[in-house]
Write a protein that holds these residues in place. Sequence first.
Motif, PDB file in Angstrom:
ATOM      1  N   TYR A  97      -7.154   6.336  -8.805  1.00 27.37           N
ATOM      2  CA  TYR A  97      -8.087   5.240  -8.556  1.00 27.37           C
ATOM      3  C   TYR A  97      -8.064   4.828  -7.085  1.00 27.37           C
ATOM      4  O   TYR A  97      -7.052   4.977  -6.392  1.00 27.37           O
ATOM      5  N   ALA A  98      -9.190   4.319  -6.632  1.00 24.63           N
ATOM      6  CA  ALA A  98      -9.327   3.891  -5.246  1.00 24.63           C
ATOM      7  C   ALA A  98      -8.759   2.502  -5.062  1.00 24.63           C
ATOM      8  O   ALA A  98      -9.174   1.552  -5.727  1.00 24.63           O
ATOM      9  N   SER A  99      -7.794   2.404  -4.161  1.00 26.77           N
ATOM     10  CA  SER A  99      -7.390   1.110  -3.636  1.00 26.77           C
ATOM     11  C   SER A  99      -7.983   1.025  -2.233  1.00 26.77           C
ATOM     12  O   SER A  99      -9.022   1.635  -1.964  1.00 26.77           O
ATOM     13  N   SER A 100      -7.351   0.318  -1.317  1.00 27.44           N
ATOM     14  CA  SER A 100      -7.944   0.152   0.010  1.00 27.44           C
ATOM     15  C   SER A 100      -6.892  -0.272   1.018  1.00 27.44           C
ATOM     16  O   SER A 100      -5.926  -0.960   0.671  1.00 27.44           O
TER      17      SER A 100
ATOM     18  N   THR B 169      -0.531   7.217 -13.235  1.00 24.76           N
ATOM     19  CA  THR B 169      -1.564   6.660 -12.352  1.00 24.76           C
ATOM     20  C   THR B 169      -1.192   6.864 -10.881  1.00 24.76           C
ATOM     21  O   THR B 169      -0.030   6.751 -10.501  1.00 24.76           O
ATOM     22  N   THR B 170      -2.210   7.152 -10.089  1.00 23.80           N
ATOM     23  CA  THR B 170      -2.039   7.282  -8.641  1.00 23.80           C
ATOM     24  C   THR B 170      -3.104   6.442  -7.954  1.00 23.80           C
ATOM     25  O   THR B 170      -4.301   6.648  -8.171  1.00 23.80           O
ATOM     26  N   GLY B 171      -2.668   5.492  -7.133  1.00 22.99           N
ATOM     27  CA  GLY B 171      -3.583   4.658  -6.363  1.00 22.99           C
ATOM     28  C   GLY B 171      -3.687   5.157  -4.935  1.00 22.99           C
ATOM     29  O   GLY B 171      -2.684   5.564  -4.340  1.00 22.99           O
ATOM     30  N   LEU B 172      -4.892   5.149  -4.379  1.00 21.54           N
ATOM     31  CA  LEU B 172      -5.129   5.681  -3.037  1.00 21.54           C
ATOM     32  C   LEU B 172      -5.679   4.590  -2.132  1.00 21.54           C
ATOM     33  O   LEU B 172      -6.769   4.056  -2.369  1.00 21.54           O
ATOM     34  N   ARG B 173      -4.905   4.252  -1.106  1.00 25.55           N
ATOM     35  CA  ARG B 173      -5.351   3.259  -0.133  1.00 25.55           C
ATOM     36  C   ARG B 173      -6.120   3.973   0.978  1.00 25.55           C
ATOM     37  O   ARG B 173      -5.532   4.532   1.899  1.00 25.55           O
ATOM     38  N   PHE B 174      -7.442   3.968   0.839  1.00 25.39           N
ATOM     39  CA  PHE B 174      -8.303   4.654   1.801  1.00 25.39           C
ATOM     40  C   PHE B 174      -8.425   3.843   3.088  1.00 25.39           C
ATOM     41  O   PHE B 174      -8.534   2.614   3.056  1.00 25.39           O
ATOM     42  N   PHE B 175      -8.465   4.550   4.215  1.00 18.83           N
ATOM     43  CA  PHE B 175      -8.599   3.931   5.530  1.00 18.83           C
ATOM     44  C   PHE B 175      -9.918   4.341   6.168  1.00 18.83           C
ATOM     45  O   PHE B 175     -10.085   5.481   6.589  1.00 18.83           O
ATOM     46  N   THR B 176     -10.897   3.441   6.201  1.00 21.30           N
ATOM     47  CA  THR B 176     -12.171   3.588   6.914  1.00 21.30           C
ATOM     48  C   THR B 176     -12.728   5.015   6.854  1.00 21.30           C
ATOM     49  O   THR B 176     -12.685   5.767   7.829  1.00 21.30           O
TER      50      THR B 176
END
Length: 339
Positions: A134-137, A184-191
């Motif tokens: 899932y997308a985090s930020s 579950t895997t969370g992904l902190r996307f950067f810009t």
Amino acid sequence: MRPNMMRLDTDAIYLVTGAAGFIGFHLTKRLLGLGCTVIGVDNLNDYYEVTLKEDRLRLLACEQFFFYKVDLADRKEIDTIFTRHQVTHVINLAAQAGVRHSIDNPYVYLQSNLVGFLNILECCRHHAVKHLVYASSSSVYGLNSKIPYSTNDKVDNPVSLYAATKKSNELMAHAYTHLYHIPTTGLRFFTVYGPYGRPDMAYFSFSKRIMEGKSITVFNHGDMWRDFTYIDDIITALEHIIPNPPEENEAKDRYKIYNIGNNKPVRLRQFIETLEQCLGKTAEKEYLPMQPGDVYQTYADVTDLMEDFDFRPNTPLEQGLEAFVSWFKPYYGYLSHHV
């Protein structure tokens, strides 16, 4: 690199929420290109131009792609999709995005980012999903002053509701992992930036205004730093992560958070100069102070990503912006006579 790394299984059924969105489109395109079956879900809301979302969907049309125009908050419809397609892997990229938009429209964020995500978690629980990504930020880091941002840092100081909902997603995922053993895997996307990107992002709106001879608004007088990450790097990281759920941690939970950033922040002023060079046109600039909800810099520590997958996003800004402009100009009809 983790031992026994798996590749994407073409017999698996991948559900991509936000499939008509920027990252969702590129991920679905990659999965389909590898011969996978993809179930796409998107509500096609009008937060930005719907025609762009529809154009992305047209490029995805094929026998292995099944699309549903559904809102994640519609629990019954989402559950029906899981049942009908026997989904094995979920990549949740649907969310109401935008830091500044969350200040004016808070209720939309609760419905999409919290209620919608809860429905995804419940479906994963009841349908024995093998891995939820899932997308985090990067916005969860808020006012953290320590750089680069590490997934081991405390993230208890969000400066926007959007950031608070993304941190909430991580907490909700942790609870479901612990209670129901859903990896579950969370992904902190950067810009994230690139072709078919989001028109609400600064680089995109800057490009439009520059090509139309209009001034651009530069916050904090251009003294802000962002870890701009090219879309192809994001998709390659996802290709590694999706078939490889987290291994058990000390608490016996299969839960993991990764930063996905270029690991090389760029000052906003320099970014604009590079964009001007790619567009072949100089911007008129209006300098303003920092906006509420904005942060001074983002900078991703991607050590975990490198250690687990031997991968680091590393597309140079000049190369990524050239690729964006090569798509952007013809798509919007900014041909040579406009320059």
